[in-house]
Design a protein around this motif. Structure first.
Motif, short mmCIF file in Angstrom:
data_model
loop_
_atom_site.label_atom_id
_atom_site.label_comp_id
_atom_site.label_asym_id
_atom_site.label_seq_id
_atom_site.Cartn_x
_atom_site.Cartn_y
_atom_site.Cartn_z
N LEU A 79 1.18 -1.22 -0.06
CA LEU A 79 -0.07 0.24 0.32
C LEU A 79 1.07 0.85 0.00
CD1 LEU A 79 -2.19 -1.01 2.63
CD2 LEU A 79 -2.87 -1.34 0.30
N ARG A 80 0.56 2.18 -1.15
CA ARG A 80 1.54 3.05 -0.91
C ARG A 80 0.80 4.23 -0.63
NH1 ARG A 80 3.21 -0.30 -4.52
NH2 ARG A 80 5.14 -0.44 -4.85
N THR A 81 0.27 4.46 -0.65
CA THR A 81 -0.84 5.53 -0.79
C THR A 81 -1.84 5.76 0.39
OG1 THR A 81 -2.57 5.92 -2.01
CG2 THR A 81 -0.52 6.74 -3.21
N LEU A 82 -1.98 7.16 1.71
CA LEU A 82 -3.16 6.77 2.88
C LEU A 82 -4.59 6.61 1.59
CD1 LEU A 82 -3.64 7.13 5.37
CD2 LEU A 82 -4.36 9.29 4.81
N ALA A 83 -4.80 6.34 0.45
CA ALA A 83 -5.86 6.68 0.01
C ALA A 83 -6.00 4.94 0.25
CB ALA A 83 -6.42 7.32 -0.75
N GLU A 84 -4.65 4.10 -0.28
CA GLU A 84 -5.25 2.40 -0.32
C GLU A 84 -4.40 2.53 1.08
OE1 GLU A 84 -1.34 1.67 -2.92
OE2 GLU A 84 -2.03 2.77 -4.31
#
Length: 183
Positions: A117-122
Motif C-alpha cells: 500500500l503506497r498511499t494513505l487512500a490505499e
C-alpha cells in the motif's frame, strides 16, 4: 549479544519497537514459553551424539530474539544491520526471526505478504474492505533523489564507462582509431 543497558533502551524507547514496555513484557510472558517448548522439542526430536544442553550456548537469548523480530517487522531493517546491532552473525538473526515470527503470527501479529500500500487512500480502502482497524506510523522518511533534470550517479554511469572502454578496444589493426575522437 546485547547488554542489559542497550536492551533497556530498546524496550524503553517506543519508537524503536512501536510497543510499550508493558506490551513487550506481555509478549515475552506469552510467547516465551511457546518458543522454549518448541526449542526443547526440536532438540529432543533427532538422534544426538551429545546430550541435550551440551555444546555452545545461544548468544541471542529469547528476549533479544523477540526484540530483533519486532524491530525487523516495524522498520524493515536488514538482517545484516540487526546482526551488527545485536553483536551476532547474520544467520543467527535470520534464524531468530524465522523462529519468533510464526509465534507472533499465531498470536495475531502478522504482516500480510504481497500487499503493498503506497498511499494513505490505499491503506484506508484496504482496511475498510477487510473490516480491520489499523495504527498508522506517520514518521517521515527522507529519500535522496537526484534533482530534476540531473542524471543519477551510480551503477548506470559505470555501465556507460564500460561501453566506452569496449569501443576503444574495438579499434584493431585493420580499423585505425580516428584522430581527435572524444570517447
Amino acid at each position: 549479544m546485547v547488554g542489559t543497558v542497550i536492551r533497556a533502551v530498546i524496550v524503553g524507547n517506543r519508537r524503536i519497537t512501536g510497543l510499550s514496555d508493558g506490551v513487550i513484557a506481555e509478549l515475552m510472558a506469552e510467547v516465551g514459553p511457546l518458543w522454549h517448548e518448541r526449542h526443547q522439542a526440536r532438540l529432543v526430536s533427532r538422534p544426538r551424539k551429545r546430550a541435550v544442553g551440551a555444546g555452545a550456548k545461544y548468544r541471542l537469548v529469547f528476549v533479544d530474539r523477540l526484540l530483533a523480530t519486532l524491530i525487523h517487522l516495524r522498520h524493515g531493517v536488514t538482517h545484516d544491520l540487526l546482526a551488527c546491532w545485536f553483536g551476532v552473525d547474520r544467520s543467527t538473526i535470520t534464524r531468530a526471526i524465522g523462529e519468533v515470527r510464526p509465534l507472533l503470527a499465531e498470536r495475531g501479529c502478522t504482516i500480510s505478504p504481497g500487499v503493498r500500500l503506497r498511499t494513505l487512500a490505499e491503506v484506508i480502502d484496504h482496511l475498510g474492505a477487510s473490516g480491520q482497524t489499523g495504527i498508522i506510523d506517520g514518521t517521515e522518511i527522507q529519500v535522496r533523489r537526484p534533482a530534476a533534470g540531473r542524471r543519477p550517479q551510480g551503477p548506470g554511469r559505470l555501465h556507460l564507462r564500460e561501453e566506452q572502454a569496449e569501443r576503444r578496444q574495438d579499434h584493431g589493426p585493420d580499423r585505425p582509431e580516428r584522430a581527435g575522437a572524444v570517447l
